[in-house]
Design an enzyme around this catalytic site. Structure first.
Site, short mmCIF file in Angstrom:
data_model
loop_
_atom_site.label_atom_id
_atom_site.label_comp_id
_atom_site.label_asym_id
_atom_site.label_seq_id
_atom_site.Cartn_x
_atom_site.Cartn_y
_atom_site.Cartn_z
N LEU A 144 0.87 -1.17 0.00
CA LEU A 144 0.00 0.00 0.00
C LEU A 144 0.91 1.22 0.00
O LEU A 144 1.97 1.21 0.62
CB LEU A 144 -0.90 0.02 1.25
CG LEU A 144 -1.98 -1.06 1.36
CD1 LEU A 144 -2.71 -0.93 2.70
CD2 LEU A 144 -2.96 -0.97 0.21
N ASP A 145 0.50 2.28 -0.69
CA ASP A 145 1.29 3.49 -0.73
C ASP A 145 1.51 4.04 0.68
O ASP A 145 0.72 3.76 1.60
CB ASP A 145 0.60 4.57 -1.57
CG ASP A 145 0.45 4.16 -3.03
OD1 ASP A 145 1.23 3.29 -3.48
OD2 ASP A 145 -0.45 4.69 -3.69
N LYS A 146 2.53 4.84 0.84
CA LYS A 146 2.86 5.39 2.16
C LYS A 146 1.69 6.15 2.76
O LYS A 146 1.45 6.08 3.97
CB LYS A 146 4.08 6.31 2.02
CG LYS A 146 4.57 6.90 3.34
CD LYS A 146 5.81 7.75 3.12
CE LYS A 146 6.27 8.38 4.44
NZ LYS A 146 7.48 9.24 4.25
N HIS A 154 0.04 2.66 -8.01
CA HIS A 154 -0.85 3.80 -7.78
C HIS A 154 -2.15 3.68 -8.59
O HIS A 154 -2.71 4.69 -9.03
CB HIS A 154 -0.17 5.12 -8.15
CG HIS A 154 0.98 5.49 -7.27
ND1 HIS A 154 1.00 5.31 -5.90
CD2 HIS A 154 2.18 6.05 -7.58
CE1 HIS A 154 2.15 5.75 -5.40
NE2 HIS A 154 2.88 6.19 -6.40
#
Length: 250
Positions: A106-108, A196
């Site tokens: 998962l993105d930051k 993303h």
């Protein structure tokens, strides 16, 4: 699984410390196998039949571990990083000493469901493009998300690099109002995991994701009682459903 394994590997996996720390336990005669103090931390033992104790406490060995984490913003989905805090840094003993890794990423700045395990086979099955494991996200999006966006997403969205996504299911929870600077609230189910991807899909239709949270992956749903940064082991039922490998349908 092998019948026998190294004693230090079993103890490390069970949360008794690093291998160097386990060597110190052995040196202090704190580790016994079938009632006898052990001098070699590399001894081959059978965790199913040998009785292993550390300082008089029986070791309950679990071959593999499965944790559901509600990933908070600000940490990265990695096992280690020299600059950033990782999801493994959130873990406390005994899990902190285990060789766990996140299944996917998962993105930051994205919150939500992340599976941590040491089961490479299950991870491969969940991440394999051929499996088409559904992932559902809750998102807040600038402006009005409407039926036209649903139609585009249902057909597949062309991203900025020319890639066309698989059909995705867009559910509008709350319609936004640009005049009031009110964001739309949606749930989006996708069948792949490009870089993303959710954010890029909305960019493709002229909108921007301001908040993103994964709420399910395959049959596994995020426990609503887990606050960001909290985790728990999967239940046997959750694990069996996940292993079942049933593909979600849009």
């Amino acid at each position: 699984m092998k019948t026998t394994q190294r004693l230090d590997k079993i103890l490390a996996h069970s949360g008794y410390g690093t291998r160097s720390e386990i060597k110190l336990l052995v040196k202090r005669h704190a580790v016994t196998v079938n009632g006898k103090a052990i001098k070699d931390s590399g001894l081959q033992v059978n965790p199913d039949t040998d009785q292993i104790e550390v300082e008089g406490e029986k070791v309950h060995f679990q071959a593999q571990t499965y944790l559901m984490l509600n990933k908070p913003q600000g940490v990265i989905s990695a096992t280690e990083d020299s600059r950033e805090r990782t999801v493994l840094d959130l873990l406390e003993p005994p899990f902190a000493h285990m060789a766990l890794f996140p299944v996917g990423r998962l993105d930051k700045d994205t919150e939500g469901l992340l599976l941590l395990t040491d089961d490479g086979k299950l991870a491969h099955n969940l991440l394999s493009p051929k499996k088409h494991v559904a992932k559902t996200y809750y998102a807040e999006v600038t402006g009005l998300v409407d039926e036209s966006d649903q139609a585009v997403f249902a057909q597949g969205v062309e991203l900025d690099d020319g890639y066309v996504t698989m059909p995705a299911k867009l559910v509008i929870l709350v319609a936004g109002d640009p005049s009031l600077l009110k964001n739309s609230k949606i749930e989006l189910t996708i069948m792949e995991g490009k870089f993303h991807q959710v954010k890029r899909m909305f960019i493709a239709v002229g909108k921007k994701v301001t908040f993103l949270k994964r709420i399910s992956m395959g049959s596994l749903k995020l426990d609503e009682y887990l606050a960001p940064g909290e985790y728990r082991e999967l239940t046997e039922d959750e694990l069996q459903q996940l292993r079942g490998g049933k593909e979600n349908e849009l």
